[in-house]
Design an enzyme around this catalytic site. Structure first.
Site, PDB file in Angstrom:
ATOM      1  N   SER A 152       0.829  -1.197   0.000  1.00 35.04           N
ATOM      2  CA  SER A 152       0.000   0.000   0.000  1.00 35.04           C
ATOM      3  C   SER A 152       0.870   1.256   0.000  1.00 35.04           C
ATOM      4  O   SER A 152       1.617   1.477  -0.962  1.00 35.04           O
ATOM      5  CB  SER A 152      -0.955  -0.041   1.203  1.00 35.04           C
ATOM      6  OG  SER A 152      -1.956   0.929   1.094  1.00 35.04           O
ATOM      7  N   ASP A 231     -10.229  -5.578  -3.036  1.00 32.34           N
ATOM      8  CA  ASP A 231      -9.601  -4.507  -2.274  1.00 32.34           C
ATOM      9  C   ASP A 231     -10.459  -3.248  -2.382  1.00 32.34           C
ATOM     10  O   ASP A 231     -10.636  -2.692  -3.467  1.00 32.34           O
ATOM     11  CB  ASP A 231      -8.200  -4.258  -2.850  1.00 32.34           C
ATOM     12  CG  ASP A 231      -7.369  -3.278  -2.049  1.00 32.34           C
ATOM     13  OD1 ASP A 231      -7.944  -2.371  -1.428  1.00 32.34           O
ATOM     14  OD2 ASP A 231      -6.129  -3.411  -2.077  1.00 32.34           O
ATOM     15  N   HIS A 264      -7.325  -6.007   0.991  1.00 37.50           N
ATOM     16  CA  HIS A 264      -6.123  -5.175   1.141  1.00 37.50           C
ATOM     17  C   HIS A 264      -5.225  -5.594   2.306  1.00 37.50           C
ATOM     18  O   HIS A 264      -4.170  -5.008   2.501  1.00 37.50           O
ATOM     19  CB  HIS A 264      -6.561  -3.721   1.353  1.00 37.50           C
ATOM     20  CG  HIS A 264      -5.490  -2.700   1.122  1.00 37.50           C
ATOM     21  ND1 HIS A 264      -4.959  -2.429  -0.120  1.00 37.50           N
ATOM     22  CD2 HIS A 264      -4.837  -1.854   1.988  1.00 37.50           C
ATOM     23  CE1 HIS A 264      -4.057  -1.468  -0.028  1.00 37.50           C
ATOM     24  NE2 HIS A 264      -3.953  -1.109   1.243  1.00 37.50           N
TER      25      HIS A 264
END
Length: 286
Positions: A152, A231, A264
């Site tokens: 991320s 996600d 995620h």
């Protein structure tokens, strides 16, 4: 640069190697910084290649080591793992702890240029100019065989630092990275705060923009990215298709894997962790 004293906070036997947590006073950041290192059993016999992992928003130096399940594979391959914190702690900047996506836990792996952040929020220089040289002196880590990966915000960090410091890293990969922060809300918020409102300065910290400037592949052995299609941040924040297009234009080999059903978090990351260590090992252990 002089090496500041390093304090070992704890250590734990793991898969024949050792998991350690450290703290030191950073001359670059101007504050105590924490980091974690996993040394595989092969480190008992000499320097080993290392992977630098950059974690995402709200994470610390502990998150990856506790949740990713990487130590077993690292021990089998003889790879050290390094995880710095995601921001300075205790800088005292006004409002630094008010938002989960800016300030504490959200350093974005860049050097801030705007007050008050520019005094302590210098994560790019901290990692590249202080932490990695420190570890090469402190531990049996081979500074000539380094890879970088992250998740991320840390995936953004891995891609941008790899592109800005190609001589430092030999391999790169990412999980659900923020691929074009100049074009997403997280990036706009962070870059406005850390770098100022002049958006012309932002591209130097955008992986898609940086790759778009290349006329040859900076990593001929390839870049690996895994992205979950469940996600919730994918549509608005991550934009892997923009990095994919930039790689195609530059002739950069890229394996971008899109996975149905994965979100995620670290269940997703741990599922594909072995593939990422294998990706780096092909270059670092060649």
């Amino acid at each position: 640069m002089p090496i500041e004293p390093v304090q070992l906070l704890s250590e734990h036997a793991s898969f024949g190697g050792v998991q350690r947590f450290y703290q030191h006073t950073s001359s670059v950041v101007g504050l105590p910084m924490k980091f974690s290192v996993y040394l595989p059993p092969q480190a008992n016999f000499g320097p080993v290649p290392a992977l630098l992992y950059l974690a995402g928003l709200t994470c610390t130096e502990e998150t990856f080591m506790a949740k990713a399940g990487a130590q077993r594979e690292a021990a089998e391959r003889g790879l050290a793992l390094i995880a710095p914190d995601t921001s300075p702690r205790g800088a005292g900047a006004p409002g630094e702890a008010e938002n989960w996506d800016f300030g504490v836990g959200a350093g974005f792996y860049l050097d801030a240029t705007q007050a008050p952040w520019s005094r302590h929020y210098r994560m790019e220089s901290y990692i590249t100019a202080e932490l990695l040289p420190l570890l090469a002196q402190l531990l049996p880590v081979d500074a000539l065989r380094l890879g970088v990966f992250g998740h991320s915000m840390g995936g953004h960090g891995a891609l941008t630092l790899a592109l800005k410091h190609p001589g430092l890293f030999q391999s790169v990969s990412a999980f659900a990275p923020i691929c074009a922060p100049t074009q997403c809300p997280w990036g706009h918020k962070a870059f406005t705060g850390y770098l100022g409102s002049d958006a012309s300065t932002w591209a130097a910290h955008d992986a898609s923009a940086l790759m778009g400037e290349r006329r040859a592949a900076p990593y001929p052995a390839g870049i690996l990215i895994d992205q979950g299609l469940a996600d919730k941040f994918l549509p608005a924040q991550l934009h892997p298709h923009l990095f994919e297009a930039a790689c195609a234009k530059a002739g950069q080999p890229l394996v971008l894997r899109r996975h149905d059903g994965y979100d995620h978090g670290y269940y997703f990351i741990s599922t594909f962790m072995a593939d990422h260590l294998a990706h780096h090992a092909r270059t670092l252990l060649a």
